[in-house]
Write a protein that holds these residues in place. Structure first.
Motif, PDB file in Angstrom:
ATOM      1  N   ARG A 110       2.794  21.130   3.729  1.00  0.00           N
ATOM      2  CA  ARG A 110       3.501  21.412   4.982  1.00  0.00           C
ATOM      3  C   ARG A 110       2.877  22.605   5.722  1.00  0.00           C
ATOM      4  O   ARG A 110       2.791  22.605   6.946  1.00  0.00           O
ATOM      5  N   SER A 121       1.019  22.495   9.667  1.00  0.00           N
ATOM      6  CA  SER A 121       1.310  23.300  10.861  1.00  0.00           C
ATOM      7  C   SER A 121       0.051  23.594  11.682  1.00  0.00           C
ATOM      8  O   SER A 121       0.145  23.915  12.870  1.00  0.00           O
ATOM      9  N   LYS A 153      -0.802  21.878  15.259  1.00  0.00           N
ATOM     10  CA  LYS A 153      -0.425  22.388  16.575  1.00  0.00           C
ATOM     11  C   LYS A 153      -1.610  23.055  17.290  1.00  0.00           C
ATOM     12  O   LYS A 153      -1.595  23.219  18.505  1.00  0.00           O
ATOM     13  N   THR A 164      -2.394  14.830  22.745  1.00  0.00           N
ATOM     14  CA  THR A 164      -1.272  14.131  22.132  1.00  0.00           C
ATOM     15  C   THR A 164      -1.819  13.422  20.908  1.00  0.00           C
ATOM     16  O   THR A 164      -2.888  12.819  20.971  1.00  0.00           O
ATOM     17  N   GLU A 170       4.675  14.185   3.198  1.00  0.00           N
ATOM     18  CA  GLU A 170       5.797  14.984   3.698  1.00  0.00           C
ATOM     19  C   GLU A 170       6.833  14.052   4.337  1.00  0.00           C
ATOM     20  O   GLU A 170       6.569  12.873   4.574  1.00  0.00           O
ATOM     21  N   SER A 171       7.982  14.586   4.678  1.00  0.00           N
ATOM     22  CA  SER A 171       9.040  13.787   5.294  1.00  0.00           C
ATOM     23  C   SER A 171       8.614  13.318   6.686  1.00  0.00           C
ATOM     24  O   SER A 171       7.761  13.930   7.338  1.00  0.00           O
ATOM     25  N   ASP A 174      10.279  13.605   9.355  1.00  0.00           N
ATOM     26  CA  ASP A 174      10.578  14.672  10.312  1.00  0.00           C
ATOM     27  C   ASP A 174       9.477  15.729  10.375  1.00  0.00           C
ATOM     28  O   ASP A 174       9.218  16.292  11.432  1.00  0.00           O
ATOM     29  N   ALA A 175       8.827  15.999   9.250  1.00  0.00           N
ATOM     30  CA  ALA A 175       7.733  16.973   9.242  1.00  0.00           C
ATOM     31  C   ALA A 175       6.590  16.508  10.136  1.00  0.00           C
ATOM     32  O   ALA A 175       6.015  17.304  10.883  1.00  0.00           O
ATOM     33  N   TYR A 176       6.264  15.229  10.107  1.00  0.00           N
ATOM     34  CA  TYR A 176       5.176  14.684  10.946  1.00  0.00           C
ATOM     35  C   TYR A 176       5.619  14.537  12.392  1.00  0.00           C
ATOM     36  O   TYR A 176       4.832  14.742  13.313  1.00  0.00           O
ATOM     37  N   LYS A 177       6.882  14.177  12.592  1.00  0.00           N
ATOM     38  CA  LYS A 177       7.400  13.959  13.948  1.00  0.00           C
ATOM     39  C   LYS A 177       7.288  15.223  14.795  1.00  0.00           C
ATOM     40  O   LYS A 177       7.166  15.141  16.015  1.00  0.00           O
ATOM     41  N   GLU A 178       7.290  16.371  14.144  1.00  0.00           N
ATOM     42  CA  GLU A 178       7.152  17.639  14.865  1.00  0.00           C
ATOM     43  C   GLU A 178       5.788  17.755  15.560  1.00  0.00           C
ATOM     44  O   GLU A 178       5.658  18.432  16.577  1.00  0.00           O
ATOM     45  N   TYR A 179       4.763  17.093  15.009  1.00  0.00           N
ATOM     46  CA  TYR A 179       3.392  17.252  15.510  1.00  0.00           C
ATOM     47  C   TYR A 179       2.799  15.983  16.131  1.00  0.00           C
ATOM     48  O   TYR A 179       1.761  16.063  16.793  1.00  0.00           O
TER      49      TYR A 179
END
Length: 175
Positions: free
Chosen positions: A61, A65, A68, A73, A84-85, A87-92
């Motif tokens: 994780r 990061s 970013k 895109t 990872e979950s 949600d962890a990938y959806k952030e990026y």
């Protein structure tokens, strides 16, 4: 969006990737490698571009990061190291796939798919690093296009340029 690119197997934060890939990747430490990858990516990708990452983005994780810092895109086709979950990938990533059909020409996958699953399309893939898919006689199987970092020295490949080169290669091999 201006341009569309593809790349695979960034392996951000993966200490053993330098041993595995040797001189096909930059840096002598994982920190240098990750900075090199970011610099290579940002040397061609603008904030207006779209990049398909065909799996194995980061080993943890914290390393995820670093995404970013990559321009554009980003869409992810998950790979075997992307554990990872969601949600962890959806952030990026703007979109996350298991397999993606691009313009009804290419399957985008992490690992090469079985020839019977191609259904007349070609396969943009990762996973094999510096190795290419070959036919039983040892010649390259032109239905498969390796998009790993090792095949482009860390620079995402422009999909339009890749498509044009690939069509030309197919024409030359039909002669």
């Amino acid at each position: 969006m201006n341009k569309k690119f593809v790349i695979s197997d960034l392996h951000l934060g993966h200490k053993n990737i330098l041993t595995y890939s040797g001189s096909l990747r930059g840096g002598s430490t994982i920190e240098e490698h990750d900075k090199w990858l970011i610099d290579q990516w940002n040397s061609v990708v603008t904030k207006h571009d779209l990049v398909y990452v065909l799996g194995d983005v980061a080993m943890n994780r914290k390393s995820l990061s670093l995404v970013k810092k990559l321009r554009g895109t980003k869409h992810l086709v998950k790979g075997n190291h992307d554990i990872e979950s969601f949600d962890a990938y959806k952030e990026y990533f703007g979109a996350i796939y298991g397999i993606h059909n691009y313009r009804r020409i290419f399957w985008m996958t992490h690992a090469p798919i079985h020839p019977d699953s191609l259904r007349g399309l070609y396969n943009l893939h990762g996973h094999t690093h510096q190795n290419i898919v070959k036919l039983p006689d040892g010649t390259p199987d032109l239905r498969y296009i390796n998009c790993c970092v090792e095949s482009s020295f860390g620079i995402p490949q422009d999909l339009d340029v890749l498509f044009d080169k690939y069509i030309q290669l197919l024409k030359e091999n039909k002669k």
